[in-house]
Design a protein around this motif. Sequence first.
Motif, mmCIF file in Angstrom:
data_model
loop_
_atom_site.group_PDB
_atom_site.id
_atom_site.type_symbol
_atom_site.label_atom_id
_atom_site.label_comp_id
_atom_site.label_asym_id
_atom_site.label_seq_id
_atom_site.Cartn_x
_atom_site.Cartn_y
_atom_site.Cartn_z
ATOM 1 N N PHE A 244 0.942 -1.044 -0.055
ATOM 2 C CA PHE A 244 -0.063 0.137 0.074
ATOM 3 C C PHE A 244 0.834 1.279 -0.020
ATOM 4 O O PHE A 244 0.696 2.573 -0.820
ATOM 5 N N LEU A 245 1.794 1.371 0.821
ATOM 6 C CA LEU A 245 2.890 2.336 0.984
ATOM 7 C C LEU A 245 3.543 2.592 0.041
ATOM 8 O O LEU A 245 4.080 3.866 -0.742
ATOM 9 N N GLU A 246 3.858 1.581 -0.988
ATOM 10 C CA GLU A 246 4.476 1.594 -2.333
ATOM 11 C C GLU A 246 3.790 2.014 -3.570
ATOM 12 O O GLU A 246 4.471 2.187 -4.680
ATOM 13 N N LEU B 80 -5.529 -0.166 5.449
ATOM 14 C CA LEU B 80 -4.740 -0.673 4.205
ATOM 15 C C LEU B 80 -3.455 -0.475 4.573
ATOM 16 O O LEU B 80 -2.806 -1.471 3.981
ATOM 17 N N GLU B 81 -2.841 0.605 5.309
ATOM 18 C CA GLU B 81 -1.440 0.284 5.791
ATOM 19 C C GLU B 81 -1.195 -0.784 6.682
ATOM 20 O O GLU B 81 -0.184 -1.535 6.434
ATOM 21 N N ARG B 82 -2.000 -1.137 7.577
ATOM 22 C CA ARG B 82 -1.755 -2.215 8.565
ATOM 23 C C ARG B 82 -1.935 -3.597 7.675
ATOM 24 O O ARG B 82 -0.987 -4.537 8.208
ATOM 25 N N PHE B 83 -2.947 -3.508 6.762
ATOM 26 C CA PHE B 83 -2.991 -4.833 5.900
ATOM 27 C C PHE B 83 -1.877 -5.111 5.048
ATOM 28 O O PHE B 83 -1.363 -6.103 5.142
ATOM 29 N N GLY B 84 -1.255 -4.012 4.679
ATOM 30 C CA GLY B 84 -0.019 -4.073 4.028
ATOM 31 C C GLY B 84 1.195 -4.671 4.605
ATOM 32 O O GLY B 84 1.863 -5.571 3.942
ATOM 33 N N GLU B 85 1.162 -4.429 5.740
ATOM 34 C CA GLU B 85 2.293 -5.003 6.640
ATOM 35 C C GLU B 85 1.912 -6.446 7.114
ATOM 36 O O GLU B 85 3.096 -7.361 6.974
#
Length: 411
Positions: free
Chosen positions: A75-77, A98-103
Amino acid sequence: MATRVLGLTRRVTGVHGVVSPRWNRWLSCGISVRPARHGRAEVEEESSAAKEEPVFSRSSIGTFFQERPMLKNPFLEDALLQNYLKRHLPSQEVWADLERFGERLCSEVDTLGWQCEERPPHLLHYDPWGRRIDRIVTCPAWARMKEISAQEGMVAAGYERKYGDWSRVYQMSKLYLYSPSAGLYTCPLAMTDGAAKVIQSLGMSGPLEQAFHRLTSRDPQQFWTSGQWMTERKGGSDVASGTETVARPQPDGTYRLHGFKWFTSATDSDMTLTLGRVVDAHGRTTEGSKGLSLFYAEVRDEQGELNNIQVQRLKDKLGTRQVPTAELLLDGLIAHRISEEGRGVASIANMLTITRIHNTVSAVACMRRILALGREYATKRFVFGKFLKDHPLHLQTMARMESTLSRAPST
């Protein structure tokens, strides 16, 4: 000579195979014992230099190993996704989720996806006592994917309507991040989403109410996945003329389905939607699409046994091997007709639409993942005196791919 060498060996190791203190000092200094040419044992000291081996003495591939690209928070990328959400769904809650899920994708899900790839399902026809069970055995990672899908609301998010008309955008954003790491668990999710949409459009009455709540649940213990059994040997995608499955009405209002389904994806699902032709009182059926009705069936009964289904074999596929896809014989499958008689194709259309949207999102997601890994690899691959990221031709190629990807959702 053999007797003398054996005697010397016993002096070194002792009777019980333990090295004696006197000989241990010699051995620790690099001293070896070997039989002499003239029948006597000789003690020879090896120099430390002789013990060192050349770099390539045991290897033909050298000492260099390319550092692999690492998956970063997808997500961050993804600047494109972030900018889109800023314009259309500017919710801090969505962004944080979404940031948490990306991790979580990086730390847990991606590894599970590889395990699904490495350990495809297999079919166990009989138990040790010769009883036919037709059990599809999947790996623990596949079962874990189901739990994660429920917890993350991969289907539920689209029906909770927490963000109004933008709830589907939120759901598809998570699917977009999830798909490349999911080990193809997005296949049963697509059909599950489609089945929930069909039930929602037809009305949730009788057994369909419970089914809908299970399909859209966030509780892993309650969550169900659905199959989509349409393809038969005669018709393939031409279900109108190729569907041979017949449905015989029962006194209790249910139907018994008899037929052969040639291609049933995610066959380990909990329920399914399928097409069949209703047999009238004279034993006749109506040909063409006008004779097809839509049925809901649970794959297993209350005892956990297959619902009058025989799994003939699993498909030996070139791709998508993580997903169990089977040929099924329906031998009196207990089912409920959920469409008007003869309106099966029209009623299942919502399922086809939803699954196509899932396929499109997953395809774009794989393009994004490939490009992200390519950018990461370019920072680690050093060739012709500099990193790949510093080569103009490579930058030009990546820019073209990025341009293609940015247009993909609208084409």
